[in-house]
Enzyme design. Structure first.
Site, short mmCIF file in Angstrom:
data_model
loop_
_atom_site.label_atom_id
_atom_site.label_comp_id
_atom_site.label_asym_id
_atom_site.label_seq_id
_atom_site.Cartn_x
_atom_site.Cartn_y
_atom_site.Cartn_z
N GLY A 126 1.17 -2.69 0.77
CA GLY A 126 -0.29 -2.84 0.76
C GLY A 126 -0.73 -3.51 -0.54
O GLY A 126 -1.79 -4.13 -0.59
N SER A 127 0.11 -3.39 -1.55
CA SER A 127 -0.16 -4.07 -2.82
C SER A 127 0.31 -5.51 -2.71
O SER A 127 1.45 -5.78 -2.31
CB SER A 127 0.61 -3.36 -3.95
N THR A 128 -0.57 -6.43 -3.08
CA THR A 128 -0.23 -7.85 -2.93
C THR A 128 0.83 -8.30 -3.94
O THR A 128 1.83 -8.91 -3.58
CB THR A 128 -1.48 -8.73 -3.09
N SER A 134 3.02 -6.65 -5.36
CA SER A 134 4.32 -6.03 -5.13
C SER A 134 5.22 -6.88 -4.24
O SER A 134 6.44 -6.72 -4.24
CB SER A 134 4.14 -4.63 -4.53
#
Lengths: 197, 197
Positions: B10-12, B14
């Site tokens: 959900g973290s870009t 990452s």
């Protein structure tokens, strides 16, 4: 090659850039145009408040700055006073300095007092000590920095930054290409060199 | 040497770490322990909302990821769908994979579909395609990932991350020392090596 260095006195991470940029410019052969603006105005406009009421992220920020300062042989006393009530005035002084040839020296002096002696920029004793140190008359400069003209000039620079897409400090602009953060300075230099015609 | 790699699907940013970490581990000799957690829970708890309703900063984020992806020879199609409605489920699947030995493969597969084909993790068709690709039965895994136990396990990991001071993804933890952001991965490795006893 030229890179615009957009910054606000009041940005914590910009300390790292302000203190090392003269040396980086010499080593890299890149010319940096120092562009003071009011990052607080931009952040409020864009509802982008990075540290206020965020103690965990703020604690990390200071630790991160401490580690990176060490890499640049800087010796700050952290945490430094933050946020700065005198942010606008501190940058209006920079605007006056821009027209009078002593801006970079003032920015380095006021940041050094802020991060090494705990004196907030835009307030006394930082203002007078920093200006005296670089050979300016604090009374004269303060009078010029507190005019509507200086406020307007800072706002004009801030509007220009926003038009370019700047949302934080420091930002390095290579033409239309933006690099945000002290940790992107080397990327900006590579970009400038790769895209030099 | 071991580093905990705290991340949320959900973290870009990452994406950059997920796609390059296996190679970095091999090159550096550092062992990374992949630790999925729910970064959205942490951000809401800490009132730290980095991109929502911030179009200027978001546009920069995609451009920055694009530039950095190129450096790692990645070819994402940007912008990818964001934010992810299925964030919790995507990470609960990772939690199930952690117990069953296929977590890293799943995370890489779901991120690749997210960034290269525009399929959001935690939703179909990404879930079934990613699980099938790595040799899992999507129905079985989904049943396990939608239990209270999986939700509790993700929350336990999230609580552990918060206790450690993690506030964003990716975060690299070397003992108590935290490094936030894909761009701090090399710093974390240097720290681990300098502080290895």
């Amino acid at each position: 090659m030229k890179i615009d260095f957009w910054f606000s006195i009041g940005s914590t991470y910009s300390y790292l850039t302000v203190m090392r940029l003269a040396e980086v410019a010499e080593t890299s052969g890149v010319e940096f145009r120092w562009r003071p603006f009011n990052v607080r105005y931009v952040m409020i406009e864009q509802n982008n408040i990075p540290f206020k009421d965020k103690p965990v992220k703020s604690a990390y920020m200071w630790r991160d700055i401490e580690r990176r300062a060490k890499r640049y042989s800087l010796t700050p006393q952290l945490p430094a006073p933050y946020p700065l009530p005198g942010l606008a005035l501190a940058n209006q002084i920079a605007i006056v300095g821009l027209e009078n040839g002593w801006m970079e020296d003032y920015v380095r002096a006021t940041y050094r007092r802020w991060f090494e002696s705990g004196e907030a920029p835009g307030e006394e004793p930082n203002i007078s000590s920093s200006l005296t140190e670089i050979g300016c008359d604090p009374r004269e400069v303060l009078a010029a920095a507190q005019t509507q003209q200086a406020a307007d000039d800072l706002q004009t620079a801030t509007d220009e930054a926003m038009t370019l897409g700047v949302f934080g400090s420091p930002t390095f602009a290579v033409g239309q290409e933006l690099f945000w953060g002290d940790d992107r300075l080397e990327d900006a230099i590579h970009w400038a060199k790769d895209n030099a015609s």
